[in-house]
Enzyme design. Structure first.
Site, PDB file in Angstrom:
ATOM      1  N   HIS A   1      41.766  60.979   2.435  1.00 45.11           N
ATOM      2  CA  HIS A   1      42.037  61.764   3.558  1.00 45.11           C
ATOM      3  C   HIS A   1      42.932  62.612   2.856  1.00 45.11           C
ATOM      4  O   HIS A   1      43.476  63.583   3.012  1.00 45.11           O
ATOM      5  CB  HIS A   1      43.239  61.375   4.352  1.00 45.11           C
TER       6      HIS A   1
HETATM    7  C1  UD1 Z   1      50.438  61.237   4.100  1.00 48.47           C
HETATM    8  C2  UD1 Z   1      50.764  60.858   2.560  1.00 48.47           C
HETATM    9  C3  UD1 Z   1      49.810  60.879   1.645  1.00 48.47           C
HETATM   10  C4  UD1 Z   1      48.830  59.328   2.375  1.00 48.47           C
HETATM   11  C5  UD1 Z   1      48.734  58.929   3.912  1.00 48.47           C
HETATM   12  C6  UD1 Z   1      47.912  57.660   3.877  1.00 48.47           C
HETATM   13  C7  UD1 Z   1      52.449  62.585   1.653  1.00 48.47           C
HETATM   14  C8  UD1 Z   1      52.537  63.922   0.672  1.00 48.47           C
HETATM   15  N1  UD1 Z   1      51.308  62.331   2.138  1.00 48.47           N
HETATM   16  O1  UD1 Z   1      49.055  62.305   4.117  1.00 48.47           O
HETATM   17  O2  UD1 Z   1      50.304  60.355   0.472  1.00 48.47           O
HETATM   18  O3  UD1 Z   1      48.528  58.084   1.573  1.00 48.47           O
HETATM   19  O4  UD1 Z   1      50.346  59.859   4.329  1.00 48.47           O
HETATM   20  O5  UD1 Z   1      48.353  58.370   5.774  1.00 48.47           O
HETATM   21  O6  UD1 Z   1      53.181  62.423   2.399  1.00 48.47           O
HETATM   22  N2  UD1 Z   1      48.895  63.798  11.296  1.00 48.47           N
HETATM   23  C9  UD1 Z   1      48.676  63.182  13.353  1.00 48.47           C
HETATM   24  N3  UD1 Z   1      49.388  62.454  13.180  1.00 48.47           N
HETATM   25  C10 UD1 Z   1      50.423  61.404  12.439  1.00 48.47           C
HETATM   26  C11 UD1 Z   1      50.056  61.634  11.002  1.00 48.47           C
HETATM   27  C12 UD1 Z   1      49.881  63.088  11.094  1.00 48.47           C
HETATM   28  O7  UD1 Z   1      47.765  63.648  13.550  1.00 48.47           O
HETATM   29  O8  UD1 Z   1      50.286  60.256  13.342  1.00 48.47           O
HETATM   30  C13 UD1 Z   1      48.181  65.342  10.912  1.00 48.47           C
HETATM   31  C14 UD1 Z   1      49.234  66.578  11.243  1.00 48.47           C
HETATM   32  O9  UD1 Z   1      48.821  67.623  11.369  1.00 48.47           O
HETATM   33  C15 UD1 Z   1      49.774  66.336   9.992  1.00 48.47           C
HETATM   34  C16 UD1 Z   1      48.266  65.364   8.971  1.00 48.47           C
HETATM   35  O10 UD1 Z   1      47.706  64.592  10.033  1.00 48.47           O
HETATM   36  O11 UD1 Z   1      49.614  68.341   9.911  1.00 48.47           O
HETATM   37  C17 UD1 Z   1      48.634  65.265   7.436  1.00 48.47           C
HETATM   38  O12 UD1 Z   1      50.123  63.847   7.878  1.00 48.47           O
HETATM   39  P1  UD1 Z   1      50.923  64.589   6.646  1.00 48.47           P
HETATM   40  O13 UD1 Z   1      52.200  63.642   7.308  1.00 48.47           O
HETATM   41  O14 UD1 Z   1      51.351  66.006   5.875  1.00 48.47           O
HETATM   42  O15 UD1 Z   1      50.103  63.827   5.317  1.00 48.47           O
HETATM   43  P2  UD1 Z   1      49.041  62.796   5.232  1.00 48.47           P
HETATM   44  O16 UD1 Z   1      47.738  63.494   4.563  1.00 48.47           O
HETATM   45  O17 UD1 Z   1      49.010  61.822   5.840  1.00 48.47           O
END
Ligand code: UD1
Length: 355
Positions: free
Chosen positions: A201
């Site tokens: 991811h």
């Molecule tokens: C975040 C953390 C990363 C961690 C990961 C674990 C940061 C910078 N990154 O990355 O260190 O390893 O979490 O999962 O904080 N989304 C959903 N549903 C959710 C959450 C996210 O659909 O419940 C999608 C959204 O489109 C979002 C994307 O995933 O834009 C990324 O989510 P985000 O929290 O920004 O970062 P992660 O890649 O999850």
């Protein structure tokens, strides 16, 4: 003492759970949980609260997704209201996600004491958003709880006073030790005899279509000879869909929705190897003695490579194939468990907090 735990993203939950429970033993400590809402899907958040027996958050800031600046800024402005109203004596932040740095910045400006659980880890790669979060959070924290001794060395090098730093061990392993028996009870009976468990991811792997396409080809190729189970993070699913449209899919490659904690740990214990870019999984695999191939150029958890089962392959597909082949034919380092990864890190944290 009034203490707020700030959590927001999936890897925070298994770190906060044991600390909450260790601090419950001290009646003088009043604990509150603030969920930033960084992760909001039920299978990225709610199911972890249930399985890890974390009480419902007292407050959910419901920030949701956005760019790094948007997400961090939203958490800051909403959390500032909470801290101003509650005036906690200590705020505990976990790991290296945007929720961690956002909460730490708010507290630093309001003069509220900060404890950082999982301090001192460094990948030395500032292109990773998490590395920026780690560096800055550690500069702001008053209590720094390190999971491994490399963390203490990094903090000393960055000029952090030794009296703030406490080598306590790994809280993620506390949760693993506690829930391993439960996870083993829940392993599905229809699992293949041998399989590879995959998670990817990181932006460096999944936000680059060309590279993701190559990684996908490797997984398809490997899955011709051994089943590959791949629970797909929401961030990855979006990118993978466009890549997959152009490629034939091997029937051995099973794409799954994100798994709960117990399901994932259960699978890990039975996997022939894990291939990942996660931080926590490198640690869990080391503890479990399961071979781990990490698709990253570096790791903030070098102890998993030095003493554990982890091998970094970066973007070198030739090396990835060679390590996969060797591991599956039984040639891999058995590794050992790092110091203080004994299931009691959170008790040590609690003792420091109340002292
Ligand atoms: C975040 C953390 C990363 C961690 C990961 C674990 C940061 C910078 N990154 O990355 O260190 O390893 O979490 O999962 O904080 N989304 C959903 N549903 C959710 C959450 C996210 O659909 O419940 C999608 C959204 O489109 C979002 C994307 O995933 O834009 C990324 O989510 P985000 O929290 O920004 O970062 P992660 O890649 O999850």
């Amino acid at each position: 003492m009034k203490l707020i735990h700030v959590v927001g993203a999936r890897p925070n939950f298994m770190k906060a759970a044991p600390v909450l429970s260790a601090l419950k033993q001290y009646p003088s400590v009043r604990q509150m949980i603030v969920h930033t809402g960084q992760h909001y899907d039920a299978n990225m958040s709610q199911v972890f609260f249930q399985q890890l027996s974390i009480p419902e958050p007292d407050i959910n800031l419901q920030v949701g997704s956005g760019s790094h600046a948007q997400q961090t800024a939203e958490i800051m402005s909403r959390f500032e209201v909470v801290v101003t109203g509650e005036r906690p004596d200590l705020v505990l932040v976990y790991g290296d996600v945007n929720s961690t740095i956002a909460a730490a910045l708010v507290c630093a400006k309001l003069g509220v004491k900060i404890g950082h659980v999982e301090a001192g880890l460094r990948s030395f790669d500032r292109s990773m958003p998490e590395e920026i979060n780690r560096l800055l959070t550690d500069q702001l924290a008053d209590l720094l709880f390190t999971p491994s001794i490399d963390g203490d060395k990094n903090l000393a090098r960055e000029g952090i006073a030794a009296c703030k730093v406490h080598f306590v061990g790994n809280v993620m392993i506390d949760t693993l030790v506690r829930l391993l028996p439960e996870a083993k009870k829940n392993i599905p009976s229809h699992l293949p005899e041998r399989f590879i468990l995959v998670t990817l991811h990181r932006p460096s792997n999944v936000d680059d279509d060309k590279w993701l396409s190559k990684a996908y080809e490797l997984l398809s190729e490997v899955s011709e000879s051994i089943p590959v189970l791949f629970p797909v993070h929401p961030r990855t699913r979006k990118r993978l869909e466009s890549v997959m449209n152009e490629k034939p899919r091997s029937s051995g490659l099973k794409l799954l929705t994100p798994l709960s904690y117990l399901e994932f740990v259960g699978l890990q214990t039975r996997a022939s190897l894990v291939l990942t870019d996660s931080g926590g999984i490198q640690e869990e695999a080391t503890y479990l003695g399961i071979p781990c191939i990490t698709m990253r150029e570096n790791t903030e958890r070098p102890i998993t490579v030095d003493v554990g089962t982890n091998v970094l392959v970066g973007r070198d597909l030739t090396r990835a194939r060679a390590v996969l082949h060797e591991t599956l034919s039984g040639r891999f380092r058995r590794g050992s468990i790092p110091d203080l990864w004994d299931g009691r890190a959170s008790e040590r944290i609690a003792r420091v907090v109340v002292s």
